[in-house]
Design an enzyme around this catalytic site. Sequence first.
Site, PDB file in Angstrom:
ATOM      1  CD  GLU A 160      -5.875   3.451   6.882  1.00 40.42           C
ATOM      2  OE1 GLU A 160      -5.923   3.226   8.100  1.00 40.42           O
ATOM      3  OE2 GLU A 160      -5.306   2.696   6.072  1.00 40.42           O
TER       4      GLU A 160
ATOM      5  CG  MET B 233       0.047  -3.328   4.901  1.00 41.22           C
ATOM      6  SD  MET B 233      -1.035  -1.949   4.434  1.00 41.22           S
ATOM      7  CE  MET B 233      -2.131  -2.782   3.279  1.00 41.22           C
ATOM      8  CD  GLU B 234      -4.863  -1.854   5.672  1.00 48.24           C
ATOM      9  OE1 GLU B 234      -5.372  -1.108   4.821  1.00 48.24           O
ATOM     10  OE2 GLU B 234      -3.953  -1.484   6.442  1.00 48.24           O
ATOM     11  CG  ASN B 235      -0.385  -7.008   4.160  1.00 50.42           C
ATOM     12  OD1 ASN B 235      -0.294  -6.196   3.279  1.00 50.42           O
ATOM     13  ND2 ASN B 235       0.468  -7.074   5.172  1.00 50.42           N
TER      14      ASN B 235
ATOM     15  N   GLY C  60       4.366   1.291  12.352  1.00 52.76           N
ATOM     16  CA  GLY C  60       2.966   0.902  12.476  1.00 52.76           C
ATOM     17  C   GLY C  60       2.705  -0.487  11.971  1.00 52.76           C
TER      18      GLY C  60
ATOM     19  CG  HIS D 222      -6.155   0.901  12.851  1.00 54.71           C
ATOM     20  ND1 HIS D 222      -6.677   2.169  12.829  1.00 54.71           N
ATOM     21  CD2 HIS D 222      -5.642   0.691  11.612  1.00 54.71           C
ATOM     22  CE1 HIS D 222      -6.496   2.709  11.637  1.00 54.71           C
ATOM     23  NE2 HIS D 222      -5.858   1.822  10.877  1.00 54.71           N
ATOM     24  CD  GLU D 223      -3.137  -2.071  10.829  1.00 53.01           C
ATOM     25  OE1 GLU D 223      -3.482  -2.394   9.667  1.00 53.01           O
ATOM     26  OE2 GLU D 223      -2.793  -0.913  11.135  1.00 53.01           O
TER      27      GLU D 223
ATOM     28  CD  GLU E 264      -2.916   0.929   2.406  1.00 52.42           C
ATOM     29  OE1 GLU E 264      -4.140   0.936   2.245  1.00 52.42           O
ATOM     30  OE2 GLU E 264      -2.367   0.856   3.524  1.00 52.42           O
TER      31      GLU E 264
END
Length: 877
Positions: free
Chosen positions: A343, A287-289, A285, A320-321, A153
């Site tokens: 987001e 990443m929401e893969n 942070g 969050h993720e 991303e």
Amino acid sequence: MLNRFYFAALSCLLAPSAWCGAPFSFDSAPGRLPKNVVPVSYDVAVVPDADALRFTGTESVRLQFRTATATVQFNSLNETLSHVLLDGKPVKSVISSNEQQLTTVTLTTPAAGPHTLSFSYTGKIETQPQGLFAQKYTKLGGGQAVMLSTQMEATDARRMFPCWDEPAFRATFHLTVTIPKSWATVGNMPIARRVEHGESATVSFQRSPKMPSYLVEFTAGDLREVSAVHGGTRFGVWAVAGHEQDGTVALASAQDILADYNDYFAHPYPLPKLDSIAVPGGFSGAMENWGAITYNDQVLLVSPSSAMQDRQTVFSIQAHEMAHQWFGDLVTMGWWDDTWLNESFASWLAAKETAARNPKWRWWEQEDESKESAMAADARATSHAIEQHVTDELQAADSFDSDITYSKGEALLRMLEAYIGEDVFRQGIRSYIKNRAYSNAAAADLWNALGHASGKNVSAVAAPWIEKPGFPLVSVTAACDSSGNRSITLSQKRFLLNGSGASGALWQVPLRIRSGTADPRNVLLDKQEQKTAAGRCDEALSVNADAVGYYRVQYDAGTLAVNTRAFSGAVDGDRIALLDDQWALVGSGEASLQNFLALASSMGADRDARAWNQIVRALAIIEYDERGSRGHEAFAAYARALIKPMADELGWDALPTETPDVSDLRDTLLRDLSRWGDQTTIDEARRRFAAFVQDPHSLSADAQTTLLTIVGQNADAATFAQLHTLAKDAKDDTFKERCYSALARVRDPDLARQVVQIALSDELPPQANSLARRLILGLAREHPRLSWDTYIANQDQLMKSLSSTDRPLRVAQQTPVVYWDALPLDQLEAWVRANIPTGVSDNLARGMETAHHLAAQKLALVKAADMYLASAKHAAR
């Protein structure tokens, strides 16, 4: 930049009804790539060489030619294609352009319907977190190692495999990788097959659901996991060997969070497994893969030295993720204009989940800090709307604005939920997820779902909040009848840092009005001016009850006086909102500092941490601005006297029954007493540090940061050396970072120069490059010129962990905010402008507006504080 998404820009300008403000439509969604040829499924096989930082690959893409064409165009970057075939037959030509990040394949004859494009290719393994990247790290027992991971991303999947790298192009992915036999590997889906041959192993993953390319994930290295099966889903937390047991807290939390989300969405998590992967260093942070979330290891792993604050960070980022597994993965925004659909929602739901699972954390009060950060950014004349049009890769990265896209969006959704009602809001979200599952969405899809559920014109209320920058200042003028009943006149204008908001600005503002301690009632302010009843005149009044709203409130003098008298007994959220607003009004020049300090003096023995944090933050800003002035010592003494009674009441040691917010309050007060020169606090910290050096078990993890910060700030050469030794010898990365961060607080200029040497040396492990940058930036508060000179002389080294798109954004917007008082502002702006591409000039304008505001605020605050103390001294005679 030359690589612009011209088609997207033109589609909005020439035919805005096609997609701007309309429900998602694939054909009218923005993007650069033509939509006459679309991918249906990918088969990608990659053989990486981590030592050479190169890889080879083969790819087969099942395509649907929606209209007959002889041209196929897709994204690629730093890749060389060969043996390009359509249905096994050679094509006419292949042209790849790294400048355009495009490959154009010309066929021998036009094609229509289903076909398969296949090719071989070579590519580059990155050393920054973009595409497929190599992350070096120091192993637990010493020695260097490397692992591979991905960060796609927003627009970096094209760096690992040529693809239709835009979110509207959803397809299935079947990934195969060849890695060293000793390595483990993780992907979006479970492993379907692993075949070992010699020293290598070829691993094939199951085919993914339809998803955009930016969610593809692949990680490999000397990894271990802790795992569990719950509710039919397999959970794994992966870390480099020796750290896997630090994943047990995250493993337990993931199971709780997923169960809650399955219930909230009424659409169970659809993949068979959910892995969480700790990357040592790499990106910041997480990443929401889909099915394989990657995290910086410091925000996923909980070690014995982790403090409560670390645990809170881990849970909230997990929440969050994991929210993204629905908001973003199952339903994806159609284009980067609507990044907020991913987001903002993930931020809002994460806060909601964190608060629900951990009520003692008083999480919504902590989230007020991020809302205030958003409002400070959004009060700039140069602020941008949540929904901003994206035309190139740099702007796509810029759409991930932590203040506006994340925090402002979160606050707006909370305000909208309160306006609609929690249950009805959830019904709308469930409908939205159900209707758009495995597809894409635009803002209108969400407003329609919420409007249908609530029976209200949600779009009319909500759309302007995301379509234009800024927020309103609601002015309140009260009138009392003969019985003491109060009515108020409400008006609105845009709130700006310089206090010059235009009165013509208009929002539909969902107010929550409370008189005294009664339940709040909702009032929609949808006019330039309107009147409503508001309880009794002798009761405190809040027009932003519980601090839920995203707007400022300015009360008339009489109402503010009533609120000040009732301040100590007010509802916590109302007190927080009043403090937030009064401080912002002081900063904009629309209220006197005396009014804010009167509120601060009215706190009494209340232990609300967020309220005290706001007071202490304001005092700290004034104390900093007063440095070097004749009034500094007087103000520092005043600040110490204001907070010392509460600090003395709390003491240094936490009680077993103490809640985290009280511990946070203690830490805040002690740190700032030290900063403002309270010798008793400094001496006690030194005594406790000496005991800690002798017996590390004498101090809990929760108490370490505050103690080390105070000691580091006031360190002499011997103490600095002790703290440095603790940092170097630390076996635990969390404690190591805690010690190094404390060193950067040092006030002694000679010792500060040692911090610079440490940050630029090989002493820090390779995964700690971001720590080196933070150490240099951290010096700016006590040694702005030293920090600045180091920062500009070592840009490449300090920024090497940032992606090529993230770096210019950080330099443009954050540099002026950090270094506004290190050198003349015209020189600061000239340096930044010379070191960024023209595509981020808007970011520079925002950063410089903040810098100029801070400089002007400094002059105003020093004058106001000196006058206040002089008048108080005169009155005391």
